[in-house]
Design a protein around this motif. Structure first.
Motif, PDB file in Angstrom:
ATOM      1  N   TYR A  43       0.942  -1.229  -0.026  1.00 49.52           N
ATOM      2  CA  TYR A  43       0.109  -0.133   0.042  1.00 49.52           C
ATOM      3  C   TYR A  43       0.911   1.208   0.084  1.00 49.52           C
ATOM      4  O   TYR A  43       1.721   1.387   0.565  1.00 49.52           O
ATOM      5  N   ALA A  44       0.679   2.150  -0.862  1.00 52.82           N
ATOM      6  CA  ALA A  44       1.485   3.469  -0.946  1.00 52.82           C
ATOM      7  C   ALA A  44       0.685   4.612  -1.766  1.00 52.82           C
ATOM      8  O   ALA A  44       0.114   4.245  -2.736  1.00 52.82           O
ATOM      9  N   PRO A  45       0.712   5.760  -1.189  1.00 54.10           N
ATOM     10  CA  PRO A  45      -0.154   6.784  -1.744  1.00 54.10           C
ATOM     11  C   PRO A  45       0.472   7.336  -2.957  1.00 54.10           C
ATOM     12  O   PRO A  45      -0.113   8.026  -3.898  1.00 54.10           O
ATOM     13  N   ASP A  46       1.598   7.030  -3.331  1.00 54.76           N
ATOM     14  CA  ASP A  46       2.459   7.667  -4.509  1.00 54.76           C
ATOM     15  C   ASP A  46       3.070   6.557  -5.073  1.00 54.76           C
ATOM     16  O   ASP A  46       3.483   5.394  -4.910  1.00 54.76           O
ATOM     17  N   PRO A  47       2.396   6.447  -6.543  1.00 55.93           N
ATOM     18  CA  PRO A  47       3.156   5.398  -7.357  1.00 55.93           C
ATOM     19  C   PRO A  47       4.581   5.136  -7.437  1.00 55.93           C
ATOM     20  O   PRO A  47       4.729   3.985  -7.538  1.00 55.93           O
ATOM     21  N   ILE A  48       5.405   6.234  -7.410  1.00 52.20           N
ATOM     22  CA  ILE A  48       6.627   5.965  -7.302  1.00 52.20           C
ATOM     23  C   ILE A  48       7.244   5.410  -6.004  1.00 52.20           C
ATOM     24  O   ILE A  48       8.073   4.382  -6.301  1.00 52.20           O
ATOM     25  N   LEU A  49       6.545   5.484  -4.874  1.00 52.22           N
ATOM     26  CA  LEU A  49       6.844   4.752  -3.657  1.00 52.22           C
ATOM     27  C   LEU A  49       6.513   3.252  -3.838  1.00 52.22           C
ATOM     28  O   LEU A  49       7.136   2.359  -3.225  1.00 52.22           O
ATOM     29  N   HIS A  50       5.171   3.006  -4.359  1.00 54.62           N
ATOM     30  CA  HIS A  50       4.658   1.770  -4.547  1.00 54.62           C
ATOM     31  C   HIS A  50       5.712   1.087  -5.505  1.00 54.62           C
ATOM     32  O   HIS A  50       6.018  -0.312  -5.158  1.00 54.62           O
ATOM     33  N   VAL A  51       6.088   1.547  -6.818  1.00 54.80           N
ATOM     34  CA  VAL A  51       7.131   0.751  -7.634  1.00 54.80           C
ATOM     35  C   VAL A  51       8.308   0.490  -6.869  1.00 54.80           C
ATOM     36  O   VAL A  51       8.939  -0.575  -7.129  1.00 54.80           O
ATOM     37  N   GLY A  52       8.826   1.536  -6.220  1.00 54.76           N
ATOM     38  CA  GLY A  52      10.074   1.155  -5.419  1.00 54.76           C
ATOM     39  C   GLY A  52      10.221  -0.050  -4.508  1.00 54.76           C
ATOM     40  O   GLY A  52      11.253  -0.643  -4.267  1.00 54.76           O
ATOM     41  N   VAL A  53       9.187  -0.502  -4.042  1.00 56.61           N
ATOM     42  CA  VAL A  53       9.096  -1.539  -3.169  1.00 56.61           C
ATOM     43  C   VAL A  53       8.535  -2.699  -3.706  1.00 56.61           C
ATOM     44  O   VAL A  53       9.036  -3.981  -3.636  1.00 56.61           O
ATOM     45  N   VAL A  54       7.570  -2.661  -4.934  1.00 55.75           N
ATOM     46  CA  VAL A  54       6.925  -3.717  -5.634  1.00 55.75           C
ATOM     47  C   VAL A  54       8.167  -4.281  -6.463  1.00 55.75           C
ATOM     48  O   VAL A  54       8.370  -5.618  -6.426  1.00 55.75           O
ATOM     49  N   GLN A  55       8.967  -3.647  -7.120  1.00 52.99           N
ATOM     50  CA  GLN A  55       9.836  -4.082  -8.151  1.00 52.99           C
ATOM     51  C   GLN A  55      10.856  -4.969  -7.635  1.00 52.99           C
ATOM     52  O   GLN A  55      11.201  -5.985  -8.058  1.00 52.99           O
ATOM     53  N   PRO A  56      11.600  -4.651  -6.263  1.00 49.85           N
ATOM     54  CA  PRO A  56      12.380  -5.414  -5.869  1.00 49.85           C
ATOM     55  C   PRO A  56      11.635  -6.560  -5.299  1.00 49.85           C
ATOM     56  O   PRO A  56      12.512  -7.737  -5.553  1.00 49.85           O
ATOM     57  N   GLN A  75      -0.661 -12.549   3.548  1.00 54.38           N
ATOM     58  CA  GLN A  75      -0.147 -12.808   4.738  1.00 54.38           C
ATOM     59  C   GLN A  75       0.423 -11.453   5.429  1.00 54.38           C
ATOM     60  O   GLN A  75       0.358 -11.276   6.677  1.00 54.38           O
ATOM     61  N   VAL A  76       1.191 -10.682   4.664  1.00 56.44           N
ATOM     62  CA  VAL A  76       1.856  -9.695   5.226  1.00 56.44           C
ATOM     63  C   VAL A  76       1.356  -8.207   4.274  1.00 56.44           C
ATOM     64  O   VAL A  76       1.381  -8.421   3.084  1.00 56.44           O
ATOM     65  N   SER A  77       1.377  -7.018   4.859  1.00 56.13           N
ATOM     66  CA  SER A  77       0.857  -5.956   4.146  1.00 56.13           C
ATOM     67  C   SER A  77       1.666  -4.851   4.600  1.00 56.13           C
ATOM     68  O   SER A  77       2.439  -4.725   5.776  1.00 56.13           O
ATOM     69  N   LEU A  78       2.305  -4.285   3.380  1.00 54.05           N
ATOM     70  CA  LEU A  78       3.549  -3.268   3.624  1.00 54.05           C
ATOM     71  C   LEU A  78       2.949  -2.065   3.301  1.00 54.05           C
ATOM     72  O   LEU A  78       2.532  -1.711   2.107  1.00 54.05           O
ATOM     73  N   VAL A  79       2.981  -1.059   4.098  1.00 53.56           N
ATOM     74  CA  VAL A  79       2.589   0.264   3.974  1.00 53.56           C
ATOM     75  C   VAL A  79       3.641   1.213   3.795  1.00 53.56           C
ATOM     76  O   VAL A  79       4.669   1.274   4.727  1.00 53.56           O
ATOM     77  N   VAL A  80       3.764   1.812   2.676  1.00 55.35           N
ATOM     78  CA  VAL A  80       4.888   2.563   2.367  1.00 55.35           C
ATOM     79  C   VAL A  80       4.578   4.156   2.173  1.00 55.35           C
ATOM     80  O   VAL A  80       3.863   4.651   1.312  1.00 55.35           O
ATOM     81  N   VAL A  81       5.286   4.999   3.209  1.00 54.22           N
ATOM     82  CA  VAL A  81       4.884   6.326   3.203  1.00 54.22           C
ATOM     83  C   VAL A  81       6.029   7.442   3.652  1.00 54.22           C
ATOM     84  O   VAL A  81       6.908   6.524   3.820  1.00 54.22           O
ATOM     85  N   ASP A  82       5.932   8.629   3.175  1.00 51.05           N
ATOM     86  CA  ASP A  82       6.818   9.507   3.835  1.00 51.05           C
ATOM     87  C   ASP A  82       6.829   9.599   5.409  1.00 51.05           C
ATOM     88  O   ASP A  82       7.852   9.733   5.991  1.00 51.05           O
TER      89      ASP A  82
END
Length: 242
Positions: A43-56, A75-82
């Motif tokens: 979960y990320a509010p910004d597409p760039i933050l989302h891609v930065g975690v999803v791609q790896p 099983q695991v939810s990752l929340v990616v925010v500033d």
């Protein structure tokens, strides 16, 4: 998770002359005891933050990334925010009530010990700074969460303990207010409010977005149990915080 197979010997005579080469483990092999893939929703509010975690994570065979329609089954939810603002806290609280998932937070910064405790109170099991979120660190975070472990950097643990201690002292003496009650950014924004600046002017002065300004001031008002910005400025002035 499978490992590359060693080539079979061409004949028994060849085998006797040349001992078989050792099997090489793939680069992604980790000492985790888990064998099944871990389902993860990001979960990320910004597409760039989302891609930065999803791609790896997409490159790791241990990970089964879930799209939005199936995110609640992960099983695991990752929340990616500033930072942890009101919207992030609302999302964390929603995830906390989903018994199928455990939540990890990949965050840019915590403005205060109160923001950190707010995240922990909202059900966050593990925290990773975005600046340190490379592929290996993300994988370790996900596997730790899936294994029921908690992860918190040492300095953040110290900040959390210090904040809890200050809350206990405040409970014993509610008037024992110190400069540590406000972060430098909170104090700066309250000073600008006291100078008569509105949200847009504070945003230009501090180079933050108007949304960030609103969130910071709302956090101060809520944390100190005040009524509005004017009340917050008066409180800060009376207690020598600005």
């Amino acid at each position: 998770m499978s490992c590359p197979r060693a080539s079979s010997p061409a004949s028994s005579s060849t085998s006797s002359q040349h001992p078989p080469s050792p099997v090489r483990t793939a680069r992604w092999t980790t000492p985790s005891v888990r064998r099944e893939r871990v389902s993860v929703a990001v979960y990320a509010p910004d597409p760039i933050l989302h891609v930065g975690v999803v791609q790896p994570l997409r490159q790791r065979p241990e990970i089964d990334l879930k799209d939005l329609p199936d995110a609640d089954q992960a099983q695991v939810s990752l929340v990616v925010v500033d930072s942890v603002d009101n919207e992030t806290a609302a999302l964390l609280n929603r995830l906390r009530h989903n018994s199928r998932t455990r939540t990890g937070l990949v965050v840019g910064t915590f403005e205060s010990g109160d923001a950190l405790q707010r995240a922990i109170d909202s059900g966050v099991a593990a925290v990773l700074r975005r600046a340190e979120a490379d592929q290996d660190q993300l994988l370790r975070l996900v596997l730790a969460i899936a294994n029921g472990e908690g992860v918190l950097p040492g300095d953040l643990l110290a900040k959390l303990l210090s904040h809890v201690g200050s809350l206990q002292r405040s409970a014993l003496d509610p008037r024992a207010v110190s400069l540590s009650t406000l972060t430098s950014r909170e104090a700066e924004m309250l000073r600008l409010v006291s100078d008569g600046l509105d949200t847009a002017e504070i945003a230009r002065e501090t180079s933050f977005s108007e949304r960030t300004v609103k969130n910071v001031l709302h956090e101060v008002i809520t944390r100190l149990q005040l009524r509005n910005r004017a009340h917050a400025v008066g409180y800060a002035l009376r207690n020598g915080l600005i």
